[in-house]
Design a protein around this motif. Sequence first.
Motif, PDB file in Angstrom:
ATOM      1  N   TYR A  50     -39.244 -35.613 -19.387  1.00  0.00           N
ATOM      2  CA  TYR A  50     -37.916 -35.060 -19.145  1.00  0.00           C
ATOM      3  C   TYR A  50     -37.184 -34.962 -20.474  1.00  0.00           C
ATOM      4  O   TYR A  50     -37.593 -35.579 -21.467  1.00  0.00           O
TER       5      TYR A  50
ATOM      6  N   THR B 132     -24.276 -34.701 -12.892  1.00  0.00           N
ATOM      7  CA  THR B 132     -24.708 -35.256 -11.608  1.00  0.00           C
ATOM      8  C   THR B 132     -25.803 -34.400 -10.978  1.00  0.00           C
ATOM      9  O   THR B 132     -26.785 -34.928 -10.443  1.00  0.00           O
ATOM     10  N   LYS B 133     -25.666 -33.090 -11.053  1.00  0.00           N
ATOM     11  CA  LYS B 133     -26.642 -32.190 -10.449  1.00  0.00           C
ATOM     12  C   LYS B 133     -28.004 -32.336 -11.113  1.00  0.00           C
ATOM     13  O   LYS B 133     -29.043 -32.428 -10.437  1.00  0.00           O
ATOM     14  N   ASP B 134     -28.017 -32.357 -12.448  1.00  0.00           N
ATOM     15  CA  ASP B 134     -29.291 -32.481 -13.175  1.00  0.00           C
ATOM     16  C   ASP B 134     -29.941 -33.829 -12.926  1.00  0.00           C
ATOM     17  O   ASP B 134     -31.162 -33.928 -12.781  1.00  0.00           O
ATOM     18  N   TYR B 135     -29.124 -34.882 -12.874  1.00  0.00           N
ATOM     19  CA  TYR B 135     -29.689 -36.219 -12.663  1.00  0.00           C
ATOM     20  C   TYR B 135     -30.245 -36.350 -11.246  1.00  0.00           C
ATOM     21  O   TYR B 135     -31.308 -36.938 -11.047  1.00  0.00           O
ATOM     22  N   ARG B 136     -29.551 -35.794 -10.288  1.00  0.00           N
ATOM     23  CA  ARG B 136     -30.048 -35.850  -8.912  1.00  0.00           C
ATOM     24  C   ARG B 136     -31.368 -35.083  -8.784  1.00  0.00           C
ATOM     25  O   ARG B 136     -32.279 -35.504  -8.076  1.00  0.00           O
ATOM     26  N   ALA B 137     -31.472 -33.976  -9.514  1.00  0.00           N
ATOM     27  CA  ALA B 137     -32.717 -33.201  -9.480  1.00  0.00           C
ATOM     28  C   ALA B 137     -33.881 -34.019 -10.029  1.00  0.00           C
ATOM     29  O   ALA B 137     -34.998 -33.966  -9.492  1.00  0.00           O
TER      30      ALA B 137
ATOM     31  N   GLN C 259     -34.068 -37.343 -10.031  1.00  0.00           N
ATOM     32  CA  GLN C 259     -34.330 -38.433  -9.088  1.00  0.00           C
ATOM     33  C   GLN C 259     -35.092 -37.959  -7.862  1.00  0.00           C
ATOM     34  O   GLN C 259     -35.945 -38.684  -7.332  1.00  0.00           O
ATOM     35  N   GLU C 260     -34.802 -36.759  -7.400  1.00  0.00           N
ATOM     36  CA  GLU C 260     -35.411 -36.257  -6.170  1.00  0.00           C
ATOM     37  C   GLU C 260     -36.713 -35.505  -6.411  1.00  0.00           C
ATOM     38  O   GLU C 260     -37.354 -35.070  -5.454  1.00  0.00           O
ATOM     39  N   ASP C 261     -37.104 -35.344  -7.672  1.00  0.00           N
ATOM     40  CA  ASP C 261     -38.366 -34.683  -7.990  1.00  0.00           C
ATOM     41  C   ASP C 261     -39.529 -35.560  -7.515  1.00  0.00           C
ATOM     42  O   ASP C 261     -39.657 -36.717  -7.905  1.00  0.00           O
TER      43      ASP C 261
END
Length: 636
Positions: free
Chosen positions: A291, A302-307, A309-311
């Motif tokens: 990454y 927040t959006k990039d970090y959530r992406a 985490q959920e990958d």
Amino acid sequence: MRPRRRATLNNTQQEISLFRRRSIVALLVVVLLMSTLIGRLVYLQVIKHDVFITRSDNNRMRVEPLPPNRGLIFDRNHRVLAENRPTYNLTIVRERADDADETLRLLVDILNLPKDDIALFERRSRQRQRPYQSALLMSDLTEAQIANLAVNRYRLPGVDVEAQLLRYYPNGYVMSHVLGYVGRISEKDLKRLDAGNYAGTHFAGKLGIERFYEDELHGKVGYRTVETNARGRALRELDRTPPMSGKNLTLTIDSDLQSLGYRLLEGKRGAIVAINPATGGILAMVSTPGYDINKFVTGIGTKDYRALQEDHDLPLYNRAVRGQYPPASTVKPYMALAGLENGVVTPQTTVYDPGYYRLPNDSRRYRNWLRWGHGRVNMRRALRVSNDTYFYTVAHDMGITRLSDFMKRFGFGTDYSMDVWGAQSGIMPSPDWKRGRFNKPWYPGETLSVGIGQGYWLATPLQMATAAAVLANKGKWVRPHLAMKVGDTPIAPPFAETPPDVELKNSQWWHLVDQGLEDVIQSNEGTARSLKRGLEYTMAGKTGTAQVFTLGQNQKYNASELRERLRDHALFMAFAPVDEPQIAIALIIENGGGDHLAAPIGRKMLDAWLLPRMKKEAAVAAAPDIEELASGASDH
């Protein structure tokens, strides 16, 4: 007729007396007021002189921290892995703002930011070590943002734009799991950091090598005393104690080898660890997917970090040091040595393999990977063809306690790395371990599974590479590490807390196992025989296939019929050249479906490290020496 008023006479004596009384009262009031004033002046000018002169100086002078430049990070060839680039940060000193909350709301409007950032700014404005210290609101401001702030500066008391160096990683994806990253100092960080030394510093190491060597990389804070005007703007510098820059860090990592490993694993989930057996220096430590660590420096959205985490591929997960996998057949060379050392087998011992093994008085069949078996095999052939039945026999005859104790001597079940942040210890199972973990007894069938690197046995790729380095060194231990130099101080063995060397009753057993591992590559029935084509050096290697789920008694594994994430993991470990090893490697490809994918990647990594050095050595050997040049010159 109106009555006449009676005339009154002035009483002069009475009036004089009244005037005197009033004068005395007035005088007393004046004296009292003057006494109070004089007393107050004495209190302020004499008694509280030191206090108010200090306050006066504080209004006129200000002590500002000077944050040190963070040390750079280089690879072994002095290529920059982490540098500092100039940038501008938005900061606020709450005590100098007339209304901090209103100022924060005004900032959001001026910079045209989302209204949600007001709460974010409020939280960040309170993340500091002490009063009157600036708090970081935003990093890496654009030119347009700086211009807007300059125009509205008169409306923003306590707000400032500071020039500072910001961390930057040229190869963020490739080096993500080696370097880690720096990020804004959080409330949690404030509890572990020295408040005095981090005054004015807004970033600290969060993961990886940045976190482990934080003290060395950060440096020492400096201070300057400045004279200010009524608005708090600095007019001139009165005194300065310069900061001490952090030490540069040189790693054992080879960025070319690291980049090659990342390309070879691109699109896969896996890890590669390569170690120099002579020094323990880690040459490559790859985990894919990676990454962009640069996003974390200024604060990832927040959006990039959530992406991330959920990958489902878990890019944030460092498989090289935290991934714990069954080591599978890569442990068979250590099993062979354990059997020899404990007198369970000899080099001449043979075992007949009909395609399975059965425990005494048990009808269950523990199958060999080749269903029809390899017939009669000795130790060398068992290593060459990766025969399971032979090692089932060794494991059963040795027992789990002796097996576990011997494997711990190679580092399984313990993290012996020096400076690898977050490295896990894996699991080297034993009856005591199982009783403590599950409160259940140990069963003989579980010993068989451990004997071929399955069951409860889990190891990280770093541990597998470390064990391969010990095997390459014929039992000599060197702790794996990432730092080559801290500043000008070299990091080299011997290291403290290094495990004792693995000493065998017969040193020739090392060579016996080496021969079996060479056969894996060179023999026509070796499990990695495809690697021998064009091989220019001697290589000892072992393939492995780790099951993701357990097959039934009569089930047959077919990767094409399984979902991708249910397929076996592919493993490979190797070292080369065999007689004078320069590199040991271990790698895993999650759900690779078999070992046919892992071994060629291992060969390419070894080629990339060894072939350029072999060509250089050949060129040096072919060059005429000084005496030949001198004699040639004299002939002419």
